[in-house]
Design an enzyme around this catalytic site. Structure first.
Site, PDB file in Angstrom:
ATOM      1  N   CYS A  48       0.805  -1.241  -0.114  1.00 36.66           N
ATOM      2  CA  CYS A  48      -0.175   0.103  -0.192  1.00 36.66           C
ATOM      3  C   CYS A  48       1.006   1.372  -0.069  1.00 36.66           C
ATOM      4  O   CYS A  48       1.587   1.388   0.699  1.00 36.66           O
ATOM      5  CB  CYS A  48      -1.087  -0.030   1.124  1.00 36.66           C
ATOM      6  SG  CYS A  48      -2.110   1.455   1.383  1.00 36.66           S
ATOM      7  N   CYS A  51       0.293   2.984   3.846  1.00 39.52           N
ATOM      8  CA  CYS A  51       0.535   2.445   4.756  1.00 39.52           C
ATOM      9  C   CYS A  51       1.611   1.397   4.937  1.00 39.52           C
ATOM     10  O   CYS A  51       2.261   0.953   6.029  1.00 39.52           O
ATOM     11  CB  CYS A  51      -0.531   1.925   5.871  1.00 39.52           C
ATOM     12  SG  CYS A  51      -1.336   0.541   5.105  1.00 39.52           S
ATOM     13  N   CYS A  97      -7.447  -0.761   1.088  1.00 40.40           N
ATOM     14  CA  CYS A  97      -6.451  -1.410   1.891  1.00 40.40           C
ATOM     15  C   CYS A  97      -7.195  -1.630   3.371  1.00 40.40           C
ATOM     16  O   CYS A  97      -7.834  -0.845   3.768  1.00 40.40           O
ATOM     17  CB  CYS A  97      -5.568  -0.672   1.998  1.00 40.40           C
ATOM     18  SG  CYS A  97      -4.212  -1.215   3.343  1.00 40.40           S
ATOM     19  N   CYS A 100      -5.416   0.670   6.231  1.00 45.28           N
ATOM     20  CA  CYS A 100      -5.702   1.944   6.286  1.00 45.28           C
ATOM     21  C   CYS A 100      -6.901   2.550   5.566  1.00 45.28           C
ATOM     22  O   CYS A 100      -7.030   3.787   5.914  1.00 45.28           O
ATOM     23  CB  CYS A 100      -4.244   2.696   5.960  1.00 45.28           C
ATOM     24  SG  CYS A 100      -4.221   2.508   4.088  1.00 45.28           S
ATOM     25  N   CYS A 120      -7.926  -3.958 -10.793  1.00 39.08           N
ATOM     26  CA  CYS A 120      -6.957  -2.727 -11.563  1.00 39.08           C
ATOM     27  C   CYS A 120      -6.686  -1.575 -10.753  1.00 39.08           C
ATOM     28  O   CYS A 120      -7.796  -0.969 -10.099  1.00 39.08           O
ATOM     29  CB  CYS A 120      -8.239  -2.380 -12.426  1.00 39.08           C
ATOM     30  SG  CYS A 120      -7.609  -1.185 -13.896  1.00 39.08           S
TER      31      CYS A 120
END
Length: 133
Positions: A48, A51, A97, A100, A120
């Site tokens: 991510c 985070c 995510c 976070c 995507c």
């Protein structure tokens, strides 16, 4: 998760570039074929961009022709969350995510085997930790 996630949008604005903030926190998108990873071939783990949680392996990355990094599965269960998205006059499935809550992109049911999924994902939502050779 590698970094402690900020607790407020003010802290997110301080941590992220304006472009990354627009995509990750305001559910924006980058133009097709412009992101850092749409044509990346290196082996490694995509985390991510906000985070640092591990999200996707390069082993599940493929060229979907869409202009965005595409994956047929997340690196492990519980790394991404799916949400119904009815913005922009269409029905899609947004991917965020789990650590976070940042926007990553969308998932579509037109991917390759074995899952049939096409995650995507915006390049700005990711960072690649390249596998050392």
């Amino acid at each position: 998760m590698n970094d402690k996630s900020p607790e407020s949008e003010v802290q997110w604005r301080q941590k992220l570039t304006p472009e990354a903030y627009r995509v990750l926190r305001e559910k924006g998108t980058e133009r097709a074929f412009t992101g850092a990873y749409w044509d990346e071939k290196a082996s490694g783990t995509y985390v991510c961009g906000a985070c640092g949680q591990e999200l996707f392996s390069s082993a599940s990355k493929y060229d979907s022709g869409s202009g965005w990094p595409s994956f047929w599965q997340a690196i492990a269960d519980g790394r991404v969350t799916e949400h119904r998205d009815v913005s922009h006059g269409m029905v899609r499935t947004e991917v965020t995510c789990t650590a976070c809550g940042s926007h990553l992109g969308h998932v579509f049911p037109d991917g390759p085997p074995p899952t049939g999924q096409r995650y995507c994902i915006n390049s700005l939502s990711l960072k690649l930790h390249k596998k050392e050779t």
